[in-house]
Design a protein around this motif. Sequence first.
Motif: not given
Length: 351
Positions: A313-320
């Motif tokens: 969950e913590a790293v999910a924004p990295m893809l965006d």
Amino acid sequence: MSIKSLLAGSVLAAAGVAVVALSGVVPVAGSAQAQDDPVEIRFSHWVPPTHPLQAAITEWGESINKASDGTISVTIFPAQQLGAAKDTYDMVRDGIADMGYINPGYTPGRFPIFDAANLPFNVTNATDGSAAIDEWYSRYADKEMGDIYVCLANAHDPGAFHSKEQIAVPGDVDGMKVRPANGTISKLVTMLGGQPVQVSAPESREALERGVADAITFPWGSILLFGIDKTTKYHLDMPLYVVGFVWGMNQDFYDSLSDAQKKVIDDHCNPEWAKQTSVGWAAYESGGRDKIKAMPDHTVTEPTPDQVAAWREAVAPMLDEWKKTVNDAGHDADAIWADLGDTLKKYNSQY
């Protein structure tokens, strides 16, 4: 000659430079012609000559020498002898080295497409994963590395957090000074409230010893190779990331080869060789995990399923963020990301 036997001691570590050359080789069908002028590939990398990479390059070079009827030899310059690790791409482009082992992550933002291979929780292993990354990136290399000949791409075995104080959940990184593996992991550290400390792999131990860094993201065996186990006692046992690398050749050097010699090089720049060059290193890194686990003064933490979910969950924004960067550079990020996923699935290496 296998990578295993090379690791046993055939690398010329004492001299610091390894020369790959064979004589008396029987010509093989489709190889370079006897009348071709002999050429030497000066291959630069930045890890110690005792590193498994040296053995992989040596094996690759010996195979090229044989296939070219001895007209192509490879001389290896390890440990930043020809220049700094972060400058390797430019060294290859400018002909300071004929070939180099390039870590695109050492120059954050310069190669946004390739950064997809470095996103967290993406690749499960270094062998099949390297074949997948190589096949995938071969379709995009000209878009951002068009001024060199991209031979192949590969990756090291999944790396993890190694630290002076325990890291178990994303919140533990808050306030820490962390040497990240590349620009992508640097963004992760910042996102979690940490402070990235940008130093190359050979400089990492000193940064930790001096207190410039509190933690490092690194593969397991390399922790021992670089002596970082002397300063980090806590380890998070999860495949946080892999780092992708590129074996690049100076374009003018490649263009100067005969057609037969070019074919030899092309035949050694493909997913099969990407995998082969990763086998020994992958075994070395995974073996390091077992050695560290056996050390009584080290603590290895295996995350619970809930903790793994928290990390994802913590790293999910990295893809965006990656997609925005790639789209802003004029590429189709959704298509590129889908292509990487499909290729990783093809090679059974998607996390």
